[in-house]
Design a protein around this motif. Sequence first.
Motif, short mmCIF file in Angstrom:
data_model
loop_
_atom_site.label_atom_id
_atom_site.label_comp_id
_atom_site.label_asym_id
_atom_site.label_seq_id
_atom_site.Cartn_x
_atom_site.Cartn_y
_atom_site.Cartn_z
N ASP A 1 0.98 -1.36 -0.05
CA ASP A 1 0.00 0.01 0.15
C ASP A 1 0.96 1.19 -0.19
O ASP A 1 1.57 1.37 0.96
N PHE A 2 0.94 1.77 -1.10
CA PHE A 2 1.92 3.00 -1.27
C PHE A 2 1.47 4.20 -0.39
O PHE A 2 2.04 5.11 -0.15
N SER A 3 0.15 4.29 -0.03
CA SER A 3 -0.48 5.55 0.63
C SER A 3 -0.10 5.52 2.17
O SER A 3 0.01 6.62 2.61
N LEU A 4 0.78 4.34 2.61
CA LEU A 4 1.22 4.14 4.00
C LEU A 4 2.59 5.03 3.92
O LEU A 4 3.02 5.13 4.94
N LEU A 5 3.27 5.22 2.82
CA LEU A 5 4.75 5.42 2.95
C LEU A 5 4.82 6.85 3.55
O LEU A 5 5.95 6.93 4.34
N ASN B 1 3.82 7.71 6.29
CA ASN B 1 3.66 7.39 7.82
C ASN B 1 4.60 6.18 8.25
O ASN B 1 4.71 5.90 9.36
N ILE B 2 5.48 5.70 7.12
CA ILE B 2 6.27 4.64 7.61
C ILE B 2 7.85 5.43 7.85
O ILE B 2 8.30 6.24 7.13
N THR B 3 8.36 5.13 9.14
CA THR B 3 9.48 5.58 9.54
C THR B 3 10.75 4.48 9.48
O THR B 3 11.87 4.90 9.21
N ALA B 4 10.09 3.40 9.50
CA ALA B 4 11.08 2.05 9.51
C ALA B 4 11.51 1.90 8.03
O ALA B 4 10.73 2.21 7.21
N ASN B 5 12.43 0.83 7.84
CA ASN B 5 12.57 0.46 6.50
C ASN B 5 11.73 -0.71 6.07
O ASN B 5 11.11 -1.28 6.98
N VAL B 6 11.48 -0.69 4.76
CA VAL B 6 10.59 -1.62 4.32
C VAL B 6 11.17 -2.79 3.37
O VAL B 6 12.13 -2.22 2.53
N SER B 7 11.05 -3.86 3.57
CA SER B 7 11.58 -5.04 2.96
C SER B 7 10.62 -5.62 1.60
O SER B 7 9.34 -5.64 1.89
N LEU B 8 11.18 -5.81 0.53
CA LEU B 8 10.25 -6.08 -0.58
C LEU B 8 10.84 -7.36 -1.29
O LEU B 8 12.23 -7.19 -1.44
N GLY B 9 10.45 -8.32 -1.27
CA GLY B 9 10.91 -9.52 -1.92
C GLY B 9 11.13 -9.56 -3.25
O GLY B 9 10.53 -8.81 -4.05
N MET B 10 12.30 -10.27 -3.86
CA MET B 10 12.88 -10.03 -5.16
C MET B 10 13.53 -11.43 -5.37
O MET B 10 14.08 -12.22 -4.38
N THR C 1 20.27 8.91 -5.68
CA THR C 1 20.36 8.69 -4.10
C THR C 1 20.02 7.13 -3.75
O THR C 1 19.03 6.63 -4.24
N VAL C 2 21.03 6.65 -2.90
CA VAL C 2 20.97 5.16 -2.68
C VAL C 2 19.46 5.28 -1.71
O VAL C 2 20.00 5.83 -0.38
N VAL C 3 18.68 4.43 -1.94
CA VAL C 3 17.44 4.10 -1.18
C VAL C 3 17.12 2.69 -0.70
O VAL C 3 16.34 2.60 0.28
N GLY C 4 18.18 1.98 -1.00
CA GLY C 4 17.86 0.37 -0.88
C GLY C 4 19.33 -0.48 -0.86
O GLY C 4 19.92 0.05 -1.73
N GLU C 5 19.07 -1.43 -0.28
CA GLU C 5 20.11 -2.30 -0.42
C GLU C 5 19.64 -3.95 -0.61
O GLU C 5 18.70 -4.06 0.01
N VAL C 6 20.23 -4.71 -1.46
CA VAL C 6 19.98 -6.04 -1.68
C VAL C 6 21.14 -7.12 -1.37
O VAL C 6 21.86 -6.88 -2.22
N PRO C 7 20.92 -7.71 -0.42
CA PRO C 7 21.83 -8.84 -0.13
C PRO C 7 21.75 -9.88 -0.95
O PRO C 7 20.68 -10.54 -1.60
N TRP D 1 15.90 -9.98 -1.04
CA TRP D 1 14.80 -8.97 -0.72
C TRP D 1 15.76 -7.79 -0.85
O TRP D 1 16.77 -7.35 -0.53
N ALA D 2 14.83 -6.52 -1.14
CA ALA D 2 15.19 -5.07 -1.11
C ALA D 2 14.93 -4.42 0.01
O ALA D 2 13.81 -4.45 0.48
N ASN D 3 15.82 -3.94 0.89
CA ASN D 3 15.59 -3.20 2.23
C ASN D 3 15.73 -1.63 1.67
O ASN D 3 16.72 -1.15 1.64
N PHE D 4 14.47 -1.06 1.54
CA PHE D 4 14.27 0.24 1.18
C PHE D 4 14.30 1.09 2.36
O PHE D 4 13.72 0.69 3.46
N MET D 5 15.15 2.23 2.46
CA MET D 5 15.14 3.13 3.50
C MET D 5 13.95 4.23 3.22
O MET D 5 14.36 5.09 2.40
#
Length: 211
Positions: free
Chosen positions: A75-79, A81-90, A116-122, A139-143
């Motif tokens: 849900d992109f409308s929650l962005l 209000n989100i202060t923590a990082n968000v992980s998205l499977g890849m 701007t670096v906004v995410g990392e993917v291990p 997963w992609a760990n979005f800041m």
Amino acid sequence: NSTESQLYIRALNFPSLNTQPESEAMANKGLKFCLIVSLLFLIIVTIVIVTLFFTVFKPKDPNITVHPIGLEHFDFSLLPNITANVSLGMVITIENPNYGSFEFTNSIGYINFHDTVVGEVPIGAELVPAHGQINVNTWANFMVAKLISVPKFWSDVLSGTLNFTSTSSLPGIARMFKIFKLKATAYSSCNISLRIVPRNVDTKCISKIKL
């Protein structure tokens, strides 16, 4: 007569002065012939190996694609209000078109939004077999805080598309026929277009390998 017979016997027992030089000359000729044949063989083998390496066995660039998972439930409308990082499977698909296998070590890919670096993917260590294909689950760990602080973020949201770029380098070892072993690094750069309303992603990647 006894003196002549003694001289005759001595002459028979005395070795020929020409026998030893002739045998040494033959041995030297045989040695030179063997060296020449061996040298020609090595030259031919070297030419064949070099020719094969630059033609049939010439390293080809891998095909690397990125597939986000679970985007339809985000849900992109929650962005805001989100202060923590968000992980998205890849899922990262790596296709190896070469005759040799490629084994890479642990690495990290980076996701950029307007430089701007906004995410990392291990990316975990894996072995890609010759003429084979593997899927790497990660997963992609979005800041999120950094993402929404980019000045063009909200204008891109209103346009309906977020454009990201990802870069990764996979250092490892390339092996051919379990004999030859070379250090190699696979580089990948992807353009990722995220459409917000249909919630789908288009990716285009360019990959190269350097030995």
